[in-house]
Scaffold this active site. Structure first.
Site, PDB file in Angstrom:
ATOM      1  N   ASN A 214       0.843  -1.193   0.000  1.00  0.00           N
ATOM      2  CA  ASN A 214       0.000   0.000   0.000  1.00  0.00           C
ATOM      3  C   ASN A 214       0.876   1.240   0.000  1.00  0.00           C
ATOM      4  O   ASN A 214       1.693   1.434   0.896  1.00  0.00           O
ATOM      5  CB  ASN A 214      -0.882   0.029   1.260  1.00  0.00           C
ATOM      6  CG  ASN A 214      -1.837   1.203   1.263  1.00  0.00           C
ATOM      7  OD1 ASN A 214      -2.832   1.210   0.537  1.00  0.00           O
ATOM      8  ND2 ASN A 214      -1.513   2.229   2.044  1.00  0.00           N
ATOM      9  N   GLU A 215       0.723   2.058  -1.016  1.00  0.00           N
ATOM     10  CA  GLU A 215       1.440   3.334  -1.089  1.00  0.00           C
ATOM     11  C   GLU A 215       2.925   3.185  -0.746  1.00  0.00           C
ATOM     12  O   GLU A 215       3.407   3.753   0.246  1.00  0.00           O
ATOM     13  CB  GLU A 215       0.771   4.385  -0.184  1.00  0.00           C
ATOM     14  CG  GLU A 215      -0.644   4.734  -0.652  1.00  0.00           C
ATOM     15  CD  GLU A 215      -1.317   5.820   0.186  1.00  0.00           C
ATOM     16  OE1 GLU A 215      -0.855   6.075   1.309  1.00  0.00           O
ATOM     17  OE2 GLU A 215      -2.287   6.410  -0.286  1.00  0.00           O
TER      18      GLU A 215
ATOM     19  N   GLU B 196      -8.005   5.144  -4.442  1.00  0.00           N
ATOM     20  CA  GLU B 196      -8.608   5.811  -3.292  1.00  0.00           C
ATOM     21  C   GLU B 196      -9.016   7.206  -3.725  1.00  0.00           C
ATOM     22  O   GLU B 196      -8.186   8.005  -4.154  1.00  0.00           O
ATOM     23  CB  GLU B 196      -7.598   5.903  -2.126  1.00  0.00           C
ATOM     24  CG  GLU B 196      -7.079   4.553  -1.656  1.00  0.00           C
ATOM     25  CD  GLU B 196      -6.168   4.651  -0.425  1.00  0.00           C
ATOM     26  OE1 GLU B 196      -6.021   5.765   0.118  1.00  0.00           O
ATOM     27  OE2 GLU B 196      -5.596   3.626  -0.046  1.00  0.00           O
TER      28      GLU B 196
ATOM     29  N   GLU C 114      -6.954   7.424  11.677  1.00  0.00           N
ATOM     30  CA  GLU C 114      -7.661   8.178  10.640  1.00  0.00           C
ATOM     31  C   GLU C 114      -9.115   8.436  10.969  1.00  0.00           C
ATOM     32  O   GLU C 114      -9.942   8.549  10.071  1.00  0.00           O
ATOM     33  CB  GLU C 114      -7.524   7.450   9.296  1.00  0.00           C
ATOM     34  CG  GLU C 114      -6.094   7.391   8.790  1.00  0.00           C
ATOM     35  CD  GLU C 114      -5.960   6.682   7.442  1.00  0.00           C
ATOM     36  OE1 GLU C 114      -6.971   6.165   6.938  1.00  0.00           O
ATOM     37  OE2 GLU C 114      -4.830   6.638   6.908  1.00  0.00           O
ATOM     38  N   GLN C 115      -9.436   8.567  12.223  1.00  0.00           N
ATOM     39  CA  GLN C 115     -10.849   8.695  12.573  1.00  0.00           C
ATOM     40  C   GLN C 115     -11.459  10.024  12.142  1.00  0.00           C
ATOM     41  O   GLN C 115     -12.678  10.170  12.150  1.00  0.00           O
ATOM     42  CB  GLN C 115     -11.083   8.434  14.061  1.00  0.00           C
ATOM     43  CG  GLN C 115     -10.273   9.275  14.994  1.00  0.00           C
ATOM     44  CD  GLN C 115     -10.400   8.782  16.434  1.00  0.00           C
ATOM     45  OE1 GLN C 115     -11.333   9.127  17.138  1.00  0.00           O
ATOM     46  NE2 GLN C 115      -9.476   7.948  16.866  1.00  0.00           N
TER      47      GLN C 115
END
Lengths: 659, 659, 659
Positions: free
Chosen positions: A156-157, A328, A376-377
């Protein structure tokens, strides 16, 4: 060696679809079915899962818990969703870190960066290489032939959070090995690096140190080699995963989700092992992190600058050899920029359509539902946190789905008439040796791109060395190292070709080009750069002639046998042309850049239209899309009625015409 | 103890010459002869070589390769060039670093700063001391009596890249030893440092730690002692080299190339072991690195500020006891400032003549040819990279050579009428305890210097304690610690003496002066400083009286039995005078400073001329030089015709008169 | 669990007195008596001693030197002074650091921060815990019953210089233990922290790492727990000292000197073990270190902003359950801010009276005499350095003593009508997750406080959960985590209650509140926050309705069933009210905040008076004080004559009325 194939338009992919990133491990199992059903109702086709779940399916070495993932996959498949499965290597579990402490990367200051967030591994760890192969093998074996499995995302990334380069003992060992393979002897290394300069000679490859924590700046050639080495490690790590997947999961595609303005590794090279490229599009986050002016950041804070997403769509379409996804898509405010506003109403929908206009096959929103916990909320999702209820962005995704349904299958993307040569080494060379503190390669390329797009044109990005036959205008905003392939491609081009400052200035070993810059490009434009000036902010030098405006940031002093077509205030050559080639001996300010692009387009015989700052056009086959990033309506200068939207396009909206 | 002899004008050095820095090890051997010939043709006399070549003549311990250096020396000598040979200790080779890892310095954050650039050694390493002695001995033995060898440069730019102070175990050991020698007992150390303050007592010298990585600021007295210790280590290291060279190379002079605005060690002290001083003059680099205002940086970006080079010529003439060289002269754009413009046409020539006007014996350009590789490949030389072809700066050097030839032998430099007391400890005290974030000693001294020079005057720099008989005006812009010698020199002076803020405020142990500031200076001006205010940017306090303007940055509250000659807006004394002494109880802004200097010059009976910001005068014997740093021409107010140049001096040019 | 008792006004403390901090160990013993006599003559009652003297009374382990301290105590007592004795744990001596190297804290970058200044210990060191208990025991045993001993100060400024949190092996061990106690199992920890998010699961508490040096941001729930753990360690360390002192020194009070705007540990919790609170008041230092605007810093540089000291008087009166001291009062320029001006004439006197107006029992100046040595030698005292002679601040202290004598005993402080809920966890949550780079809790609370005080009102600070019966207006500017106690207190309040942005947004485990923000507060105001925007500087959104002004920095998107009483420019709700509760869905700019407070006061039936920016009122019992921080005189709108001062209050002065 160039591994990039020509842009593959032959496949004629036309189906455009939506998707979403989903984390079944975050939600009660009895929500999954409803989630899946609502995804389909929203118009989503693809669902990406699994890329951070390693510790949930292997909580202890060899102690696998596949049951939940099996059920999640089946539930999603059962609702008719196609699955994209991520390999889990971006987040090695704690037990693995404890077993092999050397997996952790060492930062440039010598500090071990450990467990507790993500990407806590160095690409040089042999243990991690082995363990990654093991888990990818097992995962691919288990799910690789599942009928709902459409394809794979590796890791991922790659490189996110400054993780391409690591500075520990494992890295040093691997770097020495790399040098040994790339240089025949320490003598040749000394020669290539100019070790004579400060008594930097080594007598053996085992004497080489990593180029960090030196007293003053390390040798730029050593740094460039370390950056190349690190870039190649990423590509090799990715290739290892791809080879396993291709063996275990026949017929499925593989991609990776790249990031915006991220140049620490060579995406052209890594992408050669993928079926297509994908990128993670966060148009608002880029407003704060890319070096726009403060005035631009104020203006575009809720919409993004109209070229920020487009630039990457075009870049990654190139990287993907004509094929790309948005893996994304920002669906609302994010959490990671210094300031994180909600997108203005209409923008999530606009960005979605814009991606398709630029050729994206799928736009996949990140994430299905806002996570109520962990890092990341405060990052929005298509659904409100903890709820089965669309967020503002979710409602716009639904609208976008309806838009796409109305448009039906989209035509294939044709090559543009303008190409920009994008080179990762150009970034590395100028970052290692900026010479002026604001000589930033990504900014230079972005501004050239913007200037072309302000003229209503479409743009392709190409790697140096790709055949340029298809293009009428080729821009190389800055290409310090010109490979033989690149030189040949320029020579074969029928296009107007413009070379920006510093092009041809370096050898592949990071020395000054033979015979002075622009080195091999002297073949195309007869000049020598005998002196360069970097200009502090505010310092401007007037340019007059074929182009009027100013030089800022960078100005070269050039000797030429040709008659310059524009000169600096002191009469020295600023633009030098021969035949179809132009050399730009400065960093053009906004006015000079607009004039330059207009001049080049005219020279190339391209029809242009001067767009306002907030409007952009984009063609896909016979369709023309117009996007209005402004507040006020914009009347499109097209006579017929649009296929979708209105001819008087309201602010933050778009329209589509069949031409 | 003062080791500085009075300015030595007796030698009457008049021959002024040019030189260049050359690296035969960078170029094919068959270029050397042509290079040497072209140097002579250009008018160069001296060539500096060898200071970074250690690894090239001793690639492995004891494995010496003198052949190439022998041939280089002979080739240069054969062309009639005089050779300056550098000791190679600024760049220890890799094999030596591997043999003795303790040579590497430890930075203030505790990080080892290793091999890969230069200056990777701590002055406290006993191994490095030994190895340096060994190589200098061997080098001096081999070349010390070569007939072409004019003299030596020790090491290169001591302290560059923040390398005076190192924070490792070897440093701690040496510091403890130094303390043991300087304090009779731990009790006396505790007393001197005020250890009672925060329970900082030690019971043995072995309990002392280095003053870094403390939780909040370390004890300022401990820091001052560590800075003194470190300064003395540099001087001792240099002395060790000098002693070897004098033994092995009789009749040759020794110098060192100091830097601009570099105060980490005491140059007066180190210079006592040299025959004369040298410095490396990069007028444009200083524009970006010295704290000028942004407006000044914009104005002077291509010419430099007209006092930046001159300040150092005058300082190093003092440091060299009347004799100095410019060892490295900027010949074009450099590579190390945030922005690096090319000098405006005429400036390389102007700077060269200006250095001679200030008494420089030789101006030696850095470097003969732009290096195509390694860290400084964007640093211009007199020749283009890889070419036998003059650069723009090279052409100007040729012009300067012709200028000098026209002028013939220059008269000896006479002492100026104005002296500025320059004190390295003043920098250390105010850097350790700024009290206001912008109380910067170098800036204060520079502004006082500028204000005097704007009045058309010449300036000498003197160390505190030097007899001041020769001067009519003595300025001590800030002298916190006043030694007995300094006090005696002030007492014996016949000059008008002005003391700036914080003068006399500290004991030699970094405590508040006895009886309050200005401590021993109360003998000259009857006052006590009972309170100080540092003023944030923008805060100004009006001053009226003998001087009109404002205080900024710093203001003292003073009690005095004398009638103040200027007062602050609240009526408190701002300027206090008695007899020929004046105390300045504030940091004067531009207006106040101009008025103050005019007032002091008048009091001292000095004839002044108010120059525009871009023009400066300088006398050398019976010659008067005028330098015009501006764009527009300036008509000099002298009746007779100039010896060189025109009475209406064009922008970026100069003229010379015989008076 | 709430350990705070209701504000204790019952004790009716009325005697107001002055004190001073004194260091006998800094001065010759034969000065002590004169010092003590002059303290009494100045009007001082209390003298604080001993808090940095450990190495002076125990220079080696067990080698105690009590003689000097005995004599100092007796000399001070003999002059009639009451003694406050500090425990010496802020400065462990060198021999102790050498004996237990683990005492030293490790900073967030992994660097050991050693001996040489102060606070060089981690609260997690078991050795230091033991040694602190030992020395406090011995000290309390020796002096605890001395008749002149009034009370104790524990340690000194807990947490100063960023020392609440340490990141070493001892800290990790203690943190794991803390987690083990707070979570039943690793599974529950994983669940609470949302470990599923990035494969952050642990299988045992011994797998947990400290949340530093992660590759990107660490888990916010882990960080909050580590901050809580660290805060509790400070409180426990303090409690350990208190328990020893209470045993050995019966009848004496215990306090601690807190700092301004310091939120790294929970002061409400620690204070539960103290008899009252104390704080160190440096009004000018705060001007530079608190994020005022540059314009404010310019305006208030010599007086301080009129709310900076008052804010803390009110806060620490609350923290002290109605009782507080100023343990250190700035008496002149200090040494630690970027710029350190002398206070304007009159301000030291004004600050002293202002502290008493806000209920301070004692104002104790820091320090008796300026220290001539060590770290704080540019910090003023009541006396000049090395002299028996008052400084300018000393003269003002004498005036203040006369003022207080004229006023006589002061009435008890009555509860205010306005309460602000101040919550340390609110600071932690928003610091860990700012979401917008300028979302600063202390600034938000300060601005709300300022706006209320500009309306002439008095303010109490209360912890969340304290019964609110006494108040007519309760402000919770930002309360992300709403405990059950807090919820109950709001429910029971009869006041108008205003909740600021982000209130109720988080669970106690740092997750998004159930049912979306404002979580439990939905009970009071029917709304859901479905999206938040942080706004870059300059971005403003107009608010109209019951309140006119703009949102800046933060704006929420709210769904509500109520009719909003103010809306944003896009029509979305900005202020939502039901019954006596108001939810503020944005960060109000200056205008909006003034309007909001006026509206709330009106709603609460509070009489207000619009004060100019430089004037503040404060009541103590039947007395009304007015303070004029401006240059110009201000005429108070009261009909009767003042008890002290004039009705036309000159700049930088004050007056007192009996109402």
């Amino acid at each position: 060696m160039l591994r990039i194939a020509p842009q593959d338009e032959a496949r004629g992919i036309k189906k455009t679809m939506l998707g979403v990133c989903y984390y079944p491990e975050h939600w009660p199992e009895d929500w999954w079915e409803k989630d899946a059903r609502r995804m389909r109702e929203l118009g989503l086709t693809y669902v990406r899962i699994g890329e951070f779940a390693w510790a949930r399916y292997e909580p202890r070495r060899g102690d696998f818990r596949w049951d939940w993932l099996d059920r999640a996959v089946d539930t999603l498949a059962g609702a008719g969703l196609k699955i994209v499965l991520g390999t889990p290597t971006a987040t090695p579990p704690k037990w693995l870190m404890d077993e092999y402490p050397d997996i952790a990367p060492i930062d440039e200051h010598g500090r071990r960066r450990g467990f507790g967030s993500r990407r806590h591994y160095t690409f040089s760890s042999q243990a991690y290489w082995r363990e990654s192969a093991r888990i990818v093998e097992i995962l691919a074996e288990r799910y690789g032939r599942h009928e709902a499995l459409a394809g794979w995302q590796t890791d991922n990334e790659y490189g996110c959070h400054n993780t391409v380069r690591s500075w520990g003992p494992e890295d040093l060992k691997a770097f020495r090995e790399w040098l040994r393979r790339n240089y025949q002897s320490p003598e040749q290394l000394n020669e290539a690096w100019g070790a004579a300069f400060w008594s930097m000679d080594v007598q053996s490859f085992d004497e080489v140190e990593l180029p960090n924590l030196t007293v003053t700046e390390a040798n730029p050639a050593a740094r460039l080699d370390f950056w190349r080495f690190s870039s190649q490690r990423v590509a090799a790590f990715n290739r290892m995963q791809c080879e396993i997947i291709r063996r275990r999961s026949p017929g499925r595609w593989i991609t990776h989700n790249f990031m915006g303005f991220f140049n620490d590794f060579d995406h052209w090279a890594l992408s050669a092992d993928l079926d297509f490229a994908a990128w993670d599009s966060y148009p608002l986050g880029l407003v704060e992190t890319f070096p726009l002016t403060e005035a631009e950041r104020d203006r575009w804070r809720e919409t993004s600058h109209p070229d920020l997403a487009a630039f990457h769509h075009d870049l990654y379409r190139g990287v993907g050899r004509g094929r790309f996804w948005v893996m994304e898509q920002q669906p609302g405010p994010v959490n990671w920029a210094p300031w994180n506003p909600a997108p203005a109403p209409g923008m999530v929908r606009l960005w979605t359509i814009e991606a398709h206009a630029h050729g994206s096959e799928v736009v996949s929103y990140f994430r299905w539902r806002q996570a109520p916990f962990a890092q990341e909320q405060t990052h929005a999702g298509l659904n409100l946190a903890n709820a089965h209820e669309l967020s503002p962005g979710g409602h716009e995704a639904a609208e976008a789905a309806r838009d796409l349904a109305r448009l039906g299958d989209l035509p294939a993307t044709a090559p543009a008439e303008v190409a920009i040569v994008y080179d990762y080494e150009a970034h590395w060379v100028t970052a290692i040796e900026p010479q002026g503190a604001d000589f930033r390669y990504p900014e230079l390329v972005f501004r050239w791109y913007e200037a072309v797009r302000r003229l209503g044109l479409d743009v392709d990005f190409v790697p140096p060395g790709l055949p340029l036959d298809a293009y009428r205008l080729v821009l190389a905003p800055c290409l310090p190292i010109v490979s033989d392939e690149a030189e040949r491609a320029f020579a074969a081009a029928k296009a107007v070709v413009a070379f920006g400052p510093r092009s041809g200035s370096k050898t592949s070993r990071f020395s000054i080009a033979e015979g002075l810059p622009p080195g091999p490009l002297r073949r195309f434009v007869p000049l020598r750069v005998i002196e360069v000036s970097s200009l502090r902010p505010g310092a401007k030098i007037e340019v007059t002639g074929a182009v009027a405006g100013c030089a800022e940031r960078w100005r070269e002093r050039v000797e030429t046998s040709a008659a310059p077509i524009a000169v600096f205030a002191d009469g020295q050559p600023a633009l030098i042309a021969r035949d179809n080639c132009v050399y730009v001996a400065f960093w053009p300010d906004e006015n000079a850049l607009a004039a330059l692009m207009a001049m080049l387009c005219k020279k190339a015989g391209l029809a242009t239209i001067k767009l306002p700052p907030e409007v952009r056009l984009r063609r896909r086959g016979e369709l023309t899309f117009a996007f209005n990033y402004g507040d006020a309506a914009w009347r499109a200068p097209f006579s017929r009625e649009p296929l979708l939207g209105e001819a008087e396009i309201p602010g933050r909206s778009f329209a589509v015409w069949r031409s």
